[in-house]
Write an enzyme that holds these catalytic residues in place. Structure first.
Site, PDB file in Angstrom:
ATOM      1  N   ARG A   1      -3.342   4.163  13.688  1.00 18.26           N
ATOM      2  CA  ARG A   1      -3.889   4.511  12.369  1.00 18.26           C
ATOM      3  C   ARG A   1      -3.966   6.024  12.202  1.00 18.26           C
ATOM      4  O   ARG A   1      -3.660   6.547  11.117  1.00 18.26           O
ATOM      5  CB  ARG A   1      -5.276   3.889  12.211  1.00 18.26           C
ATOM      6  CG  ARG A   1      -5.941   4.262  10.894  1.00 18.26           C
ATOM      7  CD  ARG A   1      -7.306   3.616  10.739  1.00 18.26           C
ATOM      8  NE  ARG A   1      -7.901   3.962   9.458  1.00 18.26           N
ATOM      9  CZ  ARG A   1      -9.026   3.443   8.980  1.00 18.26           C
ATOM     10  NH1 ARG A   1      -9.682   2.538   9.694  1.00 18.26           N
ATOM     11  NH2 ARG A   1      -9.496   3.796   7.810  1.00 18.26           N
TER      12      ARG A   1
ATOM     13  N   CYS B   1      -9.462  -9.833   0.714  1.00 15.86           N
ATOM     14  CA  CYS B   1      -9.849  -8.422   0.698  1.00 15.86           C
ATOM     15  C   CYS B   1     -11.278  -8.342   0.192  1.00 15.86           C
ATOM     16  O   CYS B   1     -11.729  -9.214  -0.557  1.00 15.86           O
ATOM     17  CB  CYS B   1      -8.904  -7.634  -0.210  1.00 15.86           C
ATOM     18  SG  CYS B   1      -9.247  -5.856  -0.292  1.00 15.86           S
TER      19      CYS B   1
ATOM     20  N   TYR C   1      -8.553   2.416  -4.554  1.00  8.10           N
ATOM     21  CA  TYR C   1      -7.237   2.736  -4.013  1.00  8.10           C
ATOM     22  C   TYR C   1      -6.311   3.321  -5.077  1.00  8.10           C
ATOM     23  O   TYR C   1      -5.307   3.954  -4.738  1.00  8.10           O
ATOM     24  CB  TYR C   1      -6.588   1.489  -3.395  1.00  8.10           C
ATOM     25  CG  TYR C   1      -7.202   1.098  -2.080  1.00  8.10           C
ATOM     26  CD1 TYR C   1      -6.777   1.679  -0.886  1.00  8.10           C
ATOM     27  CD2 TYR C   1      -8.225   0.151  -2.025  1.00  8.10           C
ATOM     28  CE1 TYR C   1      -7.350   1.327   0.321  1.00  8.10           C
ATOM     29  CE2 TYR C   1      -8.802  -0.194  -0.825  1.00  8.10           C
ATOM     30  CZ  TYR C   1      -8.365   0.387   0.350  1.00  8.10           C
ATOM     31  OH  TYR C   1      -8.940   0.051   1.541  1.00  8.10           O
TER      32      TYR C   1
ATOM     33  N   HIS D   1      -5.011  -3.909  -2.990  1.00 10.56           N
ATOM     34  CA  HIS D   1      -5.206  -2.462  -3.019  1.00 10.56           C
ATOM     35  C   HIS D   1      -4.482  -1.796  -4.185  1.00 10.56           C
ATOM     36  O   HIS D   1      -4.192  -0.604  -4.150  1.00 10.56           O
ATOM     37  CB  HIS D   1      -4.786  -1.813  -1.681  1.00 10.56           C
ATOM     38  CG  HIS D   1      -5.716  -2.159  -0.564  1.00 10.56           C
ATOM     39  ND1 HIS D   1      -5.602  -1.622   0.698  1.00 10.56           N
ATOM     40  CD2 HIS D   1      -6.784  -2.996  -0.515  1.00 10.56           C
ATOM     41  CE1 HIS D   1      -6.549  -2.107   1.484  1.00 10.56           C
ATOM     42  NE2 HIS D   1      -7.276  -2.950   0.757  1.00 10.56           N
TER      43      HIS D   1
ATOM     44  N   ASN E   1      -4.495  -5.832   7.217  1.00  7.76           N
ATOM     45  CA  ASN E   1      -3.752  -5.002   6.268  1.00  7.76           C
ATOM     46  C   ASN E   1      -2.342  -4.705   6.763  1.00  7.76           C
ATOM     47  O   ASN E   1      -2.099  -4.688   7.964  1.00  7.76           O
ATOM     48  CB  ASN E   1      -4.497  -3.679   6.046  1.00  7.76           C
ATOM     49  CG  ASN E   1      -5.666  -3.834   5.101  1.00  7.76           C
ATOM     50  OD1 ASN E   1      -5.572  -4.504   4.086  1.00  7.76           O
ATOM     51  ND2 ASN E   1      -6.785  -3.210   5.443  1.00  7.76           N
TER      52      ASN E   1
END
Length: 421
Positions: free
Chosen positions: A90, A164, A244, A194, A144
């Protein structure tokens, strides 16, 4: 009833456990299995999970194991919350795209594509093993990028629904502003995972009064501050975008911010270390307050509601989920995975009818859907050219020189996770 959580060693898991304990009448679990290859984390999380159940008087049995096949054997539902490559991957997703002046984020843009490429093959392998263990098991995907991962699962014929926490967060926030219970709030929530907009906020159900205009008039400043977007933009849109959407509506501003502050991944990594130290305290028998800063707010309540609807037909009759479009948004292919209100029950999720979508949102949704199709193709079949095509199609990238550079960066940072690279 047996539920299995793959990625059960996540620091998220006590949030999920707390929900299972509090809402045991909605979802009566007899056995909960936490599966994770990280034995040290799993021991800490599993110990806290058992203490939370004991404190709240839950009679269910909690099992921890690194053996995936044993963990999913006989499971009625399997929740996926894994992170291939961990926080280290990440951290990379959030940093190398910034070199091209593109957003570095783990679910969208180049970083989101990298995560999809790492994740889809692993999830499909897990799903195949779940199907061999119990063909009727439901797979609930919280991993995700949820839209792409859920699309991969559905295309492979799995009984899957994506989940989500964005919608349930808005539901709770709007309920607080309106001083009503969350169950009284029904969202006209439309788009992709998102990439969604709240186009109406209804009291009482799908046919209830739309109070979104009043919300924006009376609480627009607070909502805009939550989203880190200017109030005049919300007034002009007349809807509430997911936070987002800031990556699209304020892209360059976000890039400047990301270049001057620590990455979210580094913050989460530090927080996770603190949380794991707390989880090791044998006196701790509730989720710590610090966990609220980790992310995933209300995840447990959404997961319980969805699992209960799929397994027993109880829970909320309408829930925001990720599932096949099937004509709901006529400007998208039927096999696109959208995030909308749906009627959910033992037969799965059926999207509710959606009012015509403004071209301002439909255009971006169609663009990102095309990217997701190319991203899934790259995840399933590999190849540098497929990665390049997906990056070139993404509206946050779009320029061929950036796509070339980002393709090289993506491959350089992810070779250990890509069998074809």
């Amino acid at each position: 009833m047996k539920l299995t959580v793959v990625g059960g060693g996540s620091t998220y898991t006590p949030e999920l456990i707390d929900g299972f304990a509090r809402l045991r009448d909605t979802l009566p679990i007899e056995e909960l299995v936490l599966v994770d290859p990280a034995a040290d984390r799993l021991e800490l999380v599993g110990g806290l999970a058992r203490r939370i159940f004991a404190r709240q008087g839950h009679p269910g049995r909690i099992v921890t194991t690194a053996d995936l096949d044993a963990g999913v054997d006989g499971a009625d539902a399997v929740l996926l919350q894994l992170r291939v490559g961990g926080q280290a991957a990440r951290q990379q997703d959030e940093t190398w795209p910034l070199g091209c002046g593109c957003v570095g984020q783990e679910t969208t843009g180049a970083g989101g594509l990298a995560k999809a490429l790492r994740t889809v093959p692993v999830v499909l392998d897990i799903a195949d093993r779940v199907r061999r263990a119990n063909p009727r098991a439901w797979i609930i995907d919280f991993t995700n990028p949820v839209g792409i991962v859920t699309r991969a699962l559905l295309r492979a014929g799995h009984r899957a629904v994506g989940l989500c926490n964005v919608a349930i967060g808005f539901q709770r926030r709007f309920a607080g502003l309106l001083d009503v219970t969350p169950s009284e709030i029904h969202l006209d929530h439309v788009g992709l995972n998102h990439l969604t907009w709240e186009t109406a906020v209804r009291l009482g159900g799908p046919e209830g009064e739309d109070v979104l205009p009043a919300l924006l008039t009376g609480h627009g400043d607070a909502i805009a501050a939550d989203l880190h977007l200017p109030r005049p933009l919300l007034d002009r849109l007349g809807v509430v975008p997911s936070y987002y959407l800031r990556y699209y509506y304020a892209h360059d501003e976000v890039v400047r911010e990301l270049r001057t502050k620590p990455s979210r991944a580094s913050e989460v990594a530090r927080m996770e270390q603190q949380l794991l130290e707390m989880y090791g305290d044998p006196a701790l028998d509730e989720k710590p307050a610090l966990l609220a800063r980790r992310g995933g707010a209300y995840y447990s309540e959404a997961a319980v509601d969805l699992a209960a609807a799929l397994l027993t037909g109880s829970g909320s009759p309408y829930q925001v989920v990720n599932t096949y479009n099937d004509g709901t948004l006529p400007f998208l292919p039927d096999d696109a995975v959208i995030e909308v209100q749906a009627a959910v029950g033992p037969k799965g999720a059926t999207p509710l009818p959606v009012t015509p979508v403004d071209p301002l949102y439909a255009g971006l949704t169609a663009n990102v859907t095309a990217y997701e199709d190319l991203a899934l193709d790259a995840a399933l079949r590999g190849g540098r050219d497929r990665v390049f095509r997906a990056l070139l199609a993404h509206p946050l990238i779009g320029q061929h020189a950036y796509a070339e550079t980002l393709t090289d960066e993506l491959l350089a940072h992810n070779r250990e996770h890509l069998a074809w690279a």
